[in-house]
Motif scaffolding. Structure first.
Motif, PDB file in Angstrom:
ATOM      1  N   VAL A 184      -9.922   6.078   5.433  1.00 41.54           N
ATOM      2  CA  VAL A 184      -9.060   6.443   4.232  1.00 41.54           C
ATOM      3  C   VAL A 184      -9.319   7.519   3.357  1.00 41.54           C
ATOM      4  O   VAL A 184     -10.205   7.519   2.488  1.00 41.54           O
ATOM      5  CB  VAL A 184      -7.580   5.250   3.561  1.00 41.54           C
ATOM      6  N   ASP A 185      -7.739   8.496   2.431  1.00 36.16           N
ATOM      7  CA  ASP A 185      -8.094   9.297   1.418  1.00 36.16           C
ATOM      8  C   ASP A 185      -7.697   8.276   0.558  1.00 36.16           C
ATOM      9  O   ASP A 185      -6.547   8.975   0.763  1.00 36.16           O
ATOM     10  CB  ASP A 185      -7.961  10.330   1.725  1.00 36.16           C
ATOM     11  N   LYS A 186      -7.646   7.653  -0.214  1.00 33.78           N
ATOM     12  CA  LYS A 186      -6.964   7.139  -1.292  1.00 33.78           C
ATOM     13  C   LYS A 186      -7.727   6.734  -2.631  1.00 33.78           C
ATOM     14  O   LYS A 186      -9.103   5.764  -2.230  1.00 33.78           O
ATOM     15  CB  LYS A 186      -6.100   5.743  -0.979  1.00 33.78           C
ATOM     16  N   LYS A 187      -7.231   6.784  -3.569  1.00 35.82           N
ATOM     17  CA  LYS A 187      -7.518   6.058  -4.696  1.00 35.82           C
ATOM     18  C   LYS A 187      -7.896   5.051  -4.673  1.00 35.82           C
ATOM     19  O   LYS A 187      -6.959   4.302  -4.155  1.00 35.82           O
ATOM     20  CB  LYS A 187      -6.515   6.327  -6.150  1.00 35.82           C
ATOM     21  N   PRO A 188      -8.531   4.144  -5.316  1.00 38.19           N
ATOM     22  CA  PRO A 188      -9.134   2.577  -5.228  1.00 38.19           C
ATOM     23  C   PRO A 188      -8.088   2.031  -6.045  1.00 38.19           C
ATOM     24  O   PRO A 188      -7.883   0.702  -5.280  1.00 38.19           O
ATOM     25  CB  PRO A 188     -10.518   2.339  -5.936  1.00 38.19           C
ATOM     26  N   GLU A 189      -7.434   2.097  -6.971  1.00 40.27           N
ATOM     27  CA  GLU A 189      -6.593   0.541  -7.554  1.00 40.27           C
ATOM     28  C   GLU A 189      -5.185   1.273  -6.354  1.00 40.27           C
ATOM     29  O   GLU A 189      -4.711   0.244  -6.975  1.00 40.27           O
ATOM     30  CB  GLU A 189      -5.579   1.587  -9.008  1.00 40.27           C
ATOM     31  N   GLU A 190      -5.206   1.650  -5.894  1.00 42.47           N
ATOM     32  CA  GLU A 190      -3.979   2.127  -5.000  1.00 42.47           C
ATOM     33  C   GLU A 190      -3.604   1.169  -3.613  1.00 42.47           C
ATOM     34  O   GLU A 190      -3.041   0.731  -3.078  1.00 42.47           O
ATOM     35  CB  GLU A 190      -3.469   3.354  -4.394  1.00 42.47           C
ATOM     36  N   LEU A 191      -5.385   0.598  -3.044  1.00 43.55           N
ATOM     37  CA  LEU A 191      -5.053  -0.367  -2.539  1.00 43.55           C
ATOM     38  C   LEU A 191      -4.651  -1.357  -2.608  1.00 43.55           C
ATOM     39  O   LEU A 191      -4.354  -2.225  -1.671  1.00 43.55           O
ATOM     40  CB  LEU A 191      -7.025  -0.234  -1.734  1.00 43.55           C
TER      41      LEU A 191
END
Length: 473
Positions: free
Chosen positions: A158-165
């Motif tokens: 996935v392409d996502k910022k770590p804090e959004e997980l």
């Protein structure tokens, strides 16, 4: 709090290892072997003499903190074999390939998804509950460190910022915002009602439960009644159930003798319906009836009968919530406390029920019914049955099924859980005498049969009479 395990080496020494939640047991083994010069491929870990899977992470292994693991030689050296790794992209497509356990996660991503990962600002690999964030961490993480040693493995890229997980639990679909109702006292929806009372207990609605609800629910429910809130549980007074003898062994029914006067009046006052004929053939209000002579109508119900209304769901969820709360809040009892609770329950039954209705079923499907006192022993029941037998000198047993349990003569009906009513079975000790073709009850009593409805009526009339006498005295 820091987690650690103690490894007991083959030479008798102990080694403490600090572990993290995502650390695999194989990493723990390799750490100890590197410090003491052992070959990790020739050893395994055991907990309480049972092998533990080295591919598991410590958080999923079920091992407690500060546990002691034994390191022992394996019978067969572990061989390194290739594994099949599949990566799922955000669009649902999948790419798979074969890799060695010592390959890094970045090598896997470059080989399978090199073109897609170039467009990612923050690539993240998710494997089970482990998250490898960024190219640098992927280059330092091997498949072996994730516990992938053999077989197949599935990952997500996935392409996502770590804090959004942390806020969306690895799910791309944003949460739906539902408008808040203006009136907090408005009627709850059916979907919310179906989950409010379950308590996570995993209950399921069955056809028998729905059928019971429909029969016990008050008739003529209007929309206004459905909108009303259920009354408090402490004020509820459920309708007394009728006798349900079934085919099993005598488990008592609650409130079986409630409102006898009303039930008798209903039978007497019904227009055009005379009370059933009751033939008393002996002491203890004894009556005899045949199960083969009972013609019960088949219970054919339309599909619409099982459609639940809002009021039905409220009743179901209220009962399930009460049951679930009772199981969760029940304290752990010792043997003495359990015995004390059992004696309290027996005393409560003894105070509530003054009589016990017993039905003895013979192999030829004739049933003998009598009324006893809860404190009387099973020997009294045997003497009562012997008066009606063709062969009174033959030895017999009275038992319950299933499973078959012979009722001892020395115990009381209260101790045998036969209060307030029970169905027991009759059998001679000689198996040859238990044939259905044999005659068990004397012919003169067979000629004075009572219907099963009459047997019910006899019990209600007897208890009504007892209640009237007690009230007048």
């Amino acid at each position: 709090m820091e987690k650690r395990v103690t490894i007991l080496l083959p030479n008798g020494r102990r080694q403490n290892v600090s572990v993290t939640a995502n650390m695999t047991l194989l990493e723990i083994l390799e750490t100890v072997c590197s410090k003491h010069g052992y070959d990790s491929e020739e050893h395994c870990l055991k907990f309480h003499n049972k092998d533990v899977s080295l591919t598991q992470q410590f958080r999923f292994s079920g091992l407690p903190n500060n546990c002691v693991l034994e390191m022992e030689p394996t019978e067969k050296r572990r061989t390194v074999s290739n594994v099949v790794v599949c990566i799922q992209l955000s669009d649902g497509s999948r790419e798979q390939g074969e890799f060695a356990p010592n390959d890094t996660v970045w090598q896997v991503v470059q080989k399978l998804c090199g073109r897609q990962v170039k467009t990612f600002d923050s690539p993240i690999i998710i494997y089970m509950r482990s998250e490898v964030i960024g190219q640098k961490n992927m280059e330092q993480t091997t498949l072996k460190s994730l516990g992938i040693l053999e077989g197949r493995a599935m990952m997500r890229l996935v392409d996502k910022k770590p804090e959004e997980l942390k806020t969306q639990a690895n799910v791309y679909k944003p949460p739906e915002v539902q408008p808040k109702p203006k009136d907090d006292d408005a009627q709850p929806s059916t979907s919310r009602s179906t989950t409010s009372g379950t308590g996570g207990g995993g209950f399921a609605l069955t056809s028998n439960m729905i059928k019971s609800l429909k029969r016990t629910a008050p008739e003529g429910n209007s929309d206004a009644q459905n909108d009303e809130e259920m009354p408090p549980e402490k004020d509820e007074q459920p309708e007394a159930p009728k006798y349900d003898w079934g085919s099993g062994s005598g488990y008592s029914l609650n409130n079986a003798e409630a409102k006898p006067m009303q039930m008798e009046n209903d039978a007497d006052d019904s227009p055009g319906r005379a009370p059933p004929v009751v033939n008393v053939i002996g002491p203890r209000q004894a009556v005899l009836f045949s199960l083969d002579a009972t013609h019960k109508q088949t219970d054919e119900l339309p599909d619409s009968f099982f459609d639940l209304t809002v009021n039905d769901l409220k009743m179901v969820l209220r009962d399930l919530k009460r049951t679930s709360a009772g199981d969760d809040d029940a304290p752990l009892l010792t043997a003495k406390l359990r015995e004390l609770e059992r004696q309290k329950a027996m005393l409560a039954k003894l105070n509530q029920y003054k009589d016990c209705v017993l039905r003895i079923q013979f192999p030829d499907r004739f049933v003998l019914q009598g009324i006893f006192k809860p404190h009387e022993t099973m020997a009294k029941v045997e003497d009562f049955v012997r008066e009606f037998l063709v062969n009174p000198s033959e030895k017999f047993n009275i038992f319950t099924i299933p499973p078959k349990k012979v009722l001892p003569s020395s115990e009381t009906l209260l101790e045998l859980n036969c209060v307030p009513n029970a169905v027991v079975h009759f059998g001679f000790l000689k198996d040859s005498l238990n044939s259905e073709n044999n005659r068990f009850v004397l012919e003169k009593f067979v000629d004075q049969l009572t219907s099963e409805e009459g047997a019910h009526y006899a019990v209600q009339k007897y208890r009504c009479t007892r209640a009237t006498v007690s009230a007048s005295s």
